[in-house]
Each structure stands twice: as C-alpha cells, then as structure tokens.
Enzyme design. Structure first.
Site, PDB file in Angstrom:
ATOM      1  N   HIS A   1      -1.109  -0.100 -10.081  1.00 53.08           N
ATOM      2  CA  HIS A   1      -1.846  -1.007  -9.186  1.00 53.08           C
ATOM      3  C   HIS A   1      -2.310  -2.271  -9.928  1.00 53.08           C
ATOM      4  O   HIS A   1      -3.499  -2.595  -9.959  1.00 53.08           O
ATOM      5  CB  HIS A   1      -3.049  -0.300  -8.547  1.00 53.08           C
TER       6      HIS A   1
ATOM      7  N   ARG B   1       0.854  -1.189   0.000  1.00 51.80           N
ATOM      8  CA  ARG B   1       0.000   0.000   0.000  1.00 51.80           C
ATOM      9  C   ARG B   1       0.891   1.241   0.000  1.00 51.80           C
ATOM     10  O   ARG B   1       1.942   1.274   0.651  1.00 51.80           O
ATOM     11  CB  ARG B   1      -0.930   0.026   1.219  1.00 51.80           C
TER      12      ARG B   1
END
Ligand SMILES: NC(=O)c1ccc[n+]([C@@H]2O[C@H](COP(=O)([O-])OP(=O)(O)OC[C@H]3O[C@@H](n4cnc5c(N)ncnc54)[C@H](OP(=O)(O)O)[C@@H]3O)[C@@H](O)[C@H]2O)c1
Length: 306
Positions: A269, A221
């Site tokens: 991502h 993250r």
C-alpha cells in the site's frame, strides 16, 4: 475569529501536520488553532484519518466540514453519525505518486523488464500504440494515469460509473462498457473506490473477459478483486501477472498465497501517499472556501459511497 481545527488522525500524525497545516491556514489569511482534543461544540473543522479513535461525530454540532487525509473514504463514508459535509483527499503529490507507480509498472510489463533474456532469442516488444492499457476508474487518479500513458503513446481505454469524454481515451460506462474495456485490455489498471458496487468487480466471469495473458495492476482497493478467482486465473494462464498494492486485509497476512505466487508482485500500500506539505495546502484552501461561503471541493457523495 480563531478557528478550531481538530486533528483526529491517530498517533504521531499531529507532529507531522501541526506546523505545516497552521502555516497553510495562515497563508489563506485565516487564524486557527490546531488541537487534538477540545470541547466538541468548539470545533469548526475536523481533519480526519481512519486510524483515529474518533467514531462518533454527533457532538460536533458546529463543525462545518470533515476533511479526510485519505483519498479513499470507505472507512468513514458509511458512518451514520457523520452528518457534516465530508471531503476526501485530492493532493497533487499523491496524484503524481500514483502516476509514477502506474506508469512504472505498466512499462515493466510492456517491456518485460523483470523477465531478462536467458538466451539469445530476440523478442521485440510491441510499441506502446499496439498495447492497450485499460482503466477501471477514470477519477482524479485514473484520469491522470491514463493521460500520462496516452502521452507515451499507449492505446488507452477506461470505464467509469457515469459516461465521460476524455481526449484520446476510449471511454466507456455501464455493463457493456465494462466488457468492452476488459476485452481489449492487455494491461488492466484498477483505480476504483471501495463501494458495494465495485466489490469483486474482477471475478471469475470478468477476468475471463480479458485477453488471455493480460496483466493486472491494482492500486485502487483490494475489495475490487476476488482473490480466489485471481489466483485461479493466474494458475490457468488467463492472467499472466498481477501487481497488487491494496488488499482486503492489510497488512497482507503472512500466509496469503499472493506473497509466494511467482507471478504476483506485492507492494505494501505504497502506490501513492498523502504528502504533508501539499495536503496541508489542499485542506487549508478547502477551509478557506467554506469560510468564504463557497462549496467544499472534493466532496464525498454519501449516496455513491465515494
Ligand atoms: N494505493 C494507494 O496508495 C492509493 C492512494 C490513493 C487512492 N487510492 C484508491 O484509489 C481510488 C480512486 O481514487 P480517485 O481519487 O481517482 O477517486 P475518484 O476521483 O472518486 O474516482 C473514482 C472513479 O471510479 C469510478 N467508479 C466509482 N464507482 C464505480 C462503479 N460502480 N462503476 C464504474 N466506475 C465507478 C468513478 O466514476 P465517475 O467518474 O462516474 O464518478 C471515477 O471514475 C480511491 O478511492 C482509493 O481507494 C489508493
């Protein structure tokens, strides 16, 4: 009894999940209707992604579990209206995708694949056994990636919140453990969840604990890294390069310096996606467990935030 499963996952997801999820639930010997809208009290299970407009779980008084399509649950775990049990996504295909991403980028740095020779000056890379890959996070994904790199012969170390014992991997926990892993990581992979305790875990101080010229791969993250500190460490040569898949703001804003930094590789991502077929099997198996009175798998701890 026909179960009512609410798919609360935002636009376009229903079409992908409708048939395979119904088939997977049927394979478990259960009968279910899959809906995108239903009176709240009739809903038995909610399959959830943060792109859903559903934010208030209070009316779902008979819902026995909320099953996240995402592995990371930072956008739902703190929702005070969610009193139902919450499971996160642990999907074998997602894990396989992450292993391929991490192993690929580690080998890229290990073998200097993106720095082809420009003159006949042989620079022989060290063998894997002489290169330490450190992992922040030894969960489902960290363990799988660490194991794959260990199988290739790398010297692998890792850090987790609670102490772990993994064959062939030097496991650490606690503040001193973090320092020990950082100190020996030629390549550092961060696979931590986004929680208050992991925010900015890589900052000016901790980046300085890495060996000079270390590389960072972050598919966990974006909040784990203090962006300004990383950019400064890159510019000073403390960090030689970084491959970043996740960011504080996604999509990564067009004017963010990461896009243009010569030693930063941005991936949007994509390290590991939830794959519909395998994810449906995981969700259906979890629903079947609850229906049989067994504990939910991959339950999220509200206390730990992951
Ligand atoms: N980029 C992508 O495409 C993508 C895809 C999927 C997931 N992800 C990210 O990857 C993350 C990890 O996934 P996972 O399935 O491996 O999660 P997981 O199984 O929950 O593992 C998390 C790991 O982090 C450790 N950890 C958590 N808080 C910590 C702390 N404060 N200090 C030290 N260690 C801490 C845990 O320690 P313990 O072992 O002690 O619990 C565990 O080892 C997810 O949360 C998600 O954000 C990214």
């Amino acid at each position: 009894m026909t179960l009512t499963v609410l798919l609360a996952a935002g636009d376009g997801v229903f079409e992908d999940y409708d048939a395979p999820l119904r088939a997977a639930i049927a394979k478990q010997g259960l009968d279910a209707q899959l809906v995108t809208d239903a009176p709240a009290q009739t809903v038995d299970y909610i399959v959830y992604a943060p792109s859903s407009p559903l934010q208030d779980f209070t009316p779902f008084t008979n819902c026995r579990a909320v099953l996240s399509l995402w592995a990371g649950v930072e956008r739902i775990v703190g929702n005070a209206t969610l009193t139902q049990p919450l499971a996160r996504m642990v999907d074998p295909s997602l894990t396989q995708g992450m292993v391929e991403y991490v192993v690929g980028h580690v080998l890229r740095y290990h073998l200097a694949l993106d720095k082809p020779a420009t003159s006949w000056t042989p620079v022989v890379p060290p063998l894997a056994q002489d290169r330490c890959v450190g992992f922040l996070g030894l969960g489902e994904l960290g363990r799988a990636c660490a194991g794959a790199l260990r199988a290739l012969g790398f010297d692998v170390a890792g850090w987790s919140r609670s102490p772990r014992q993994l064959e062939g991997i030097a496991c650490h926990s606690g503040t001193e453990g973090l320092r020990a892993v950082l100190a020996r990581s030629d390549i550092l992979v961060t696979l931590l969840p986004d929680t208050p305790a992991t925010t900015n875990i890589l900052n000016a101080t901790t980046l300085a604990h890495l060996p000079r010229g270390a590389r960072i791969i972050n598919p966990g993250r974006g909040t784990a890294i203090d962006d300004a500190a990383l950019l400064a460490a890159l510019d000073q040569g403390q960090i030689a390069a970084a491959t970043l898949d996740v960011f504080r703001t996604e999509p990564l804003p067009e004017n963010h310096p990461f896009w243009h930094h010569p030693n930063v590789t941005v991936t949007p991502h994509i390290a590991a996606a939830t794959r519909t077929e395998t994810a449906c099997d995981v969700i259906a198996a979890n629903i079947a467990r609850v229906e049989r009175g067994q504990p939910l798998l991959h339950g999220v701890s509200r206390h730990n935030g992951y």
